[in-house]
Design an enzyme around this catalytic site. Structure first.
Site, PDB file in Angstrom:
ATOM      1  N   ILE A 200       0.822  -1.216   0.000  1.00 28.05           N
ATOM      2  CA  ILE A 200       0.000   0.000   0.000  1.00 28.05           C
ATOM      3  C   ILE A 200       0.852   1.260   0.000  1.00 28.05           C
ATOM      4  CG2 ILE A 200      -1.983  -1.084   1.118  1.00 28.05           C
ATOM      5  CD1 ILE A 200      -1.036   0.067   3.774  1.00 28.05           C
ATOM      6  N   GLY A 201       2.167   1.122  -0.025  1.00 28.67           N
ATOM      7  CA  GLY A 201       3.005   2.314  -0.068  1.00 28.67           C
ATOM      8  C   GLY A 201       4.465   1.967   0.117  1.00 28.67           C
ATOM      9  N   THR A 202       5.305   2.923  -0.222  1.00 21.86           N
ATOM     10  CA  THR A 202       6.748   2.748  -0.091  1.00 21.86           C
ATOM     11  C   THR A 202       7.325   3.933   0.650  1.00 21.86           C
ATOM     12  OG1 THR A 202       6.857   1.516  -2.164  1.00 21.86           O
ATOM     13  CG2 THR A 202       8.915   2.413  -1.329  1.00 21.86           C
ATOM     14  N   GLY A 203       8.101   3.664   1.700  1.00 20.23           N
ATOM     15  CA  GLY A 203       8.733   4.718   2.467  1.00 20.23           C
ATOM     16  C   GLY A 203      10.188   4.868   2.112  1.00 20.23           C
TER      17      GLY A 203
ATOM     18  N   GLY B  84      11.703   1.127   3.073  1.00 16.94           N
ATOM     19  CA  GLY B  84      10.927  -0.108   3.060  1.00 16.94           C
ATOM     20  C   GLY B  84       9.572   0.087   2.437  1.00 16.94           C
TER      21      GLY B  84
ATOM     22  N   VAL C 145       5.357  -0.818   2.633  1.00 21.67           N
ATOM     23  CA  VAL C 145       4.327  -1.047   3.638  1.00 21.67           C
ATOM     24  C   VAL C 145       3.231  -1.923   3.027  1.00 21.67           C
ATOM     25  CG1 VAL C 145       2.674   0.023   5.216  1.00 21.67           C
ATOM     26  CG2 VAL C 145       4.831   1.176   4.693  1.00 21.67           C
TER      27      VAL C 145
ATOM     28  N   LYS D 103       5.802  -2.970   7.738  1.00 15.45           N
ATOM     29  CA  LYS D 103       6.879  -2.286   7.027  1.00 15.45           C
ATOM     30  C   LYS D 103       8.017  -3.272   6.843  1.00 15.45           C
ATOM     31  CE  LYS D 103       8.272   1.927   8.177  1.00 15.45           C
ATOM     32  NZ  LYS D 103       9.015   2.980   8.922  1.00 15.45           N
TER      33      LYS D 103
ATOM     34  N   ASP E  76      12.230  13.999  12.448  1.00 19.29           N
ATOM     35  CA  ASP E  76      11.651  14.003  11.096  1.00 19.29           C
ATOM     36  C   ASP E  76      10.136  14.202  11.159  1.00 19.29           C
ATOM     37  OD1 ASP E  76      11.512  13.955   8.369  1.00 19.29           O
ATOM     38  OD2 ASP E  76      11.804  11.798   8.148  1.00 19.29           O
TER      39      ASP E  76
END
Length: 631
Positions: free
Chosen positions: A334-337, A340, A342, A356, A456
């Site tokens: 569902i996403g990329t950080g 990593g 997710v 993650k 952050d």
């Protein structure tokens, strides 16, 4: 356009040619270039009356509604761009009448429905750019009959196989739901310079292509088998996220010597997976009685690996994670950080969690490994209702992931960048988001054994649940403040949120988070990052136009103005606090404990209409202006 320039444009023929961006030939309009002119409203069907027009550019405006079918009357048109607007509905099938069309760009709108097969009748078309819409269905086979220079269909919800007939020098089909194999016929495209198929559900082996593109991205699919020899010079990122590929590229296992034996190639990924998880499964069985002890005081094994999957009721197991994600199949991503991807997983109990996971290539880099372990150390020790909850983790040389509570609405950045999501986030919810983040930071700075600085704080690292409550996430760069240490460190954080003193002193303090909070608070009020506003206020304080800049002018225009006196006061109060947190001198900024306590007061100390509050007055408000330093 019906409510903007069009009503004036159609008054007199001779007046048309006087408009900026419009060119005529013998009294007939042949060019309309109104890109970035601030146009709004819908595109009138009367546009079809411009039968002689050859060039039409309405991009980068705020046009809404459907594309009228009357565009089919523009049979002399060779260039058509309506990119970066708010257009919706289907692409009209009547577009097939534009026989002269060479360039079609409808990207970055809200268009939906299938790509019309009739586009395949545009025999002169060279550029087909439909990216960043909500287009669905399959890629029409008829497009394969076109000789394109650029085919851009990325960031849609297109399904089905990739037609092998596609013929273009630049092909970008990334960020869709495409399935099946990569057509081997792509190798016959001798002029192919770009092929981007990343983030789909493609399977099978990468074909041996006689001709390879200059730029290639096959990452985050479900490809398996050996990476062809001709592709080994591409960087590892080209193939990241395909867990069953092999080859002599960093981050991937070497292929077996019998790589030409198909049966072996098919069996190798399965065997490698079984071998890789076997020690993990054994470890779970052997350590099940020690899980609770590891929960709050994890200890390294003799190999330097950590393995502790748990939650507060002790019911998450490694096998559940693997089964729920089909071994981290890309379709659950569902996403990329920053370090990593997710995944969303539904466990047998019905509980939904977010995972993650470090990619194998990243897991081998010490920086990413340290960030993962850092996040575990902090989130196993701290508990606050506005800090994301960690349910467990797995740190193993072949499998590294963290298990979090699942927060349905995703990041605050996403919510502010999508109009529908932003409008759901009304003023009451936005005020509560600011308060929630303030209370969590106060807890981290003042209520832990040693102060914890996040380093952050940004809209990307604030997550929202279904009720739009805020949670601070991503503690990979967090740090304990040790009174016995200089607390010097390298620069980390997100550009636009980093405190100015940190860039030259490299000394981290709680006031670095305070500054980031100030940026975030303004971003929530404005609906966008306040960088331009902060630059204006810092460089032109004596300018009269800045002196007269009122608070109501910077608020997110997608929301109706606040009506209640209390909400007006809360918004003004947040602005005052934000400006105080953004002071250049760190000691002049308030502490998060002081900010949190002020938010707990029942009434705002400010009571006047928003249109009468200048930003300079709010910036210089007496609150937090005492002579003592805010330590």
């Amino acid at each position: 356009m019906e409510t903007g320039w069009w009503s004036n444009y159609t008054t007199r023929v001779e007046d048309r040619c006087m408009w900026p961006g419009i060119q005529c030939n013998a009294g007939s309009v042949v060019v309309i270039n109104l890109s970035g002119h601030g146009l709004n409203g819908g595109i009138t069907p009367q546009i079809g009356s411009l039968s002689n027009i050859r060039y039409l550019d309405l991009s980068n405006n705020s046009l809404v509604g459907p594309i009228p079918s009357s565009v089919s009357n523009l049979t002399n048109l060779w260039y058509l761009s309506m990119a970066s607007n708010l257009l919706e509905g289907p692409i009209p099938r009547e577009i097939e009448s534009l026989n002269a069309l060479e360039y079609l760009n409808l990207s970055a709108n809200k268009l939906s429905g299938p790509i019309p097969t009739q586009i395949g009748n545009l025999s002169n078309l060279r550029y087909l750019i439909l990216a960043k819409n909500n287009l669905s269905g399959r890629i029409p086979l008829q497009i394969g009959g076109l000789s394109l220079y650029q085919l851009e269909l990325s960031h849609n919800i297109i399904t089905g196989d990739i037609p092998s007939q596609l013929n273009s020098q630049r092909i970008d089909l990334s960020h869709n739901l495409l399935q099946g194999v990569i057509p081997s016929r792509f190798g016959s495209l001798t002029q192919l310079s770009l092929l981007d198929l990343c983030r789909n559900n493609l399977t099978g082996m990468i074909p041996e292509l006689p001709i390879y593109p200059k730029k290639l991205n096959l990452s985050f699919n479900s490809l398996w088998g050996p990476i062809p020899h001709g592709l080994l010079d591409f960087p590892p990122e080209t193939f990241t996220g395909n867990k069953d590929l092999c080859g002599s590229i960093q981050g991937f296992i070497p292929c077996p010597s019998t790589k030409h034996n198909l049966a072996v190639i098919i069996l190798v990924p399965t065997l490698l997976f079984l071998i890789s998880i076997f020690p993990l499964v054994i470890f779970i069985l052997c350590q099940q009685y020690r899980a609770k002890a590891l929960k709050h005081n994890p200890s390294p094994t003799k190999n330097g690996d950590l393995f502790s999957i748990w939650n507060f009721d002790g019911k998450i197991a490694f096998e559940d994670i693997i089964k729920a994600t089909e071994d981290f199949d890309i379709k659950y991503c569902i996403g990329t950080g920053c370090y990593g991807s997710v995944y969303r997983a539904v466990l047998p109990s019905g509980k939904v969690v977010a995972l993650k996971k470090l990619h194998r290539l990243e897991a081998e880099q010490p920086t990413y490994d340290t960030s993962f372990r850092n996040e575990i150390n902090f989130l196993t020790e701290i508990r606050h209702k506005n800090i994301v909850k960690l349910h467990g983790f797995c740190l193993h040389n072949r499998c590294m992931f963290l298990i979090y509570e699942y927060l349905e609405k995703g990041s605050l950045f996403y919510a502010l960048s999508v109009d529908d999501e932003a409008m759901e986030m009304d003023w009451t919810k936005r005020v509560n988001i600011v308060k929630g983040v303030a209370h969590a930071l106060s807890y981290m700075h003042h209520d832990c054994n040693l102060p914890i600085v996040h380093r952050d704080i940004s809209s990307n690292n604030i997550l929202l649940n279904s009720e739009l409550e805020a949670f601070i996430a991503d503690f990979g760069t967090a740090r304990l403040l040790d009174p016995a240490s200089s607390n010097r460190t390298v620069i980390v954080g997100t550009y636009g949120y980093i405190a100015p003193e940190f860039a030259y002193s490299l000394v981290v303090t709680e006031k670095c988070d305070v500054y980031s909070f100030g940026v975030l608070a303004l971003e929530i009020l404005m609906g966008r990052h306040p960088g331009d506003l902060l630059s204006t206020l810092s460089s032109s304080l004596s300018s009269s136009n800045v002196q007269n800049f009122m608070l109501n002018e910077i608020l997110d225009p997608r929301l109706p103005p606040p009506r209640s006196r209390k909400m007006v006061g809360d918004i003004a109060f947040i602005a005052v606090i934000a400006f105080a947190c953004l002071r250049a001198r760190p000691k002049a900024r308030p502490t998060m404990k002081l900010v949190s306590q002020e938010f707990l007061h029942a009434n705002s100390p400010i009571a006047m209409p928003l249109h009468k509050m200048s930003l300079i007055e709010l910036k210089n408000h007496e609150m937090f202006m005492s002579n003592e330093s805010h330590r």
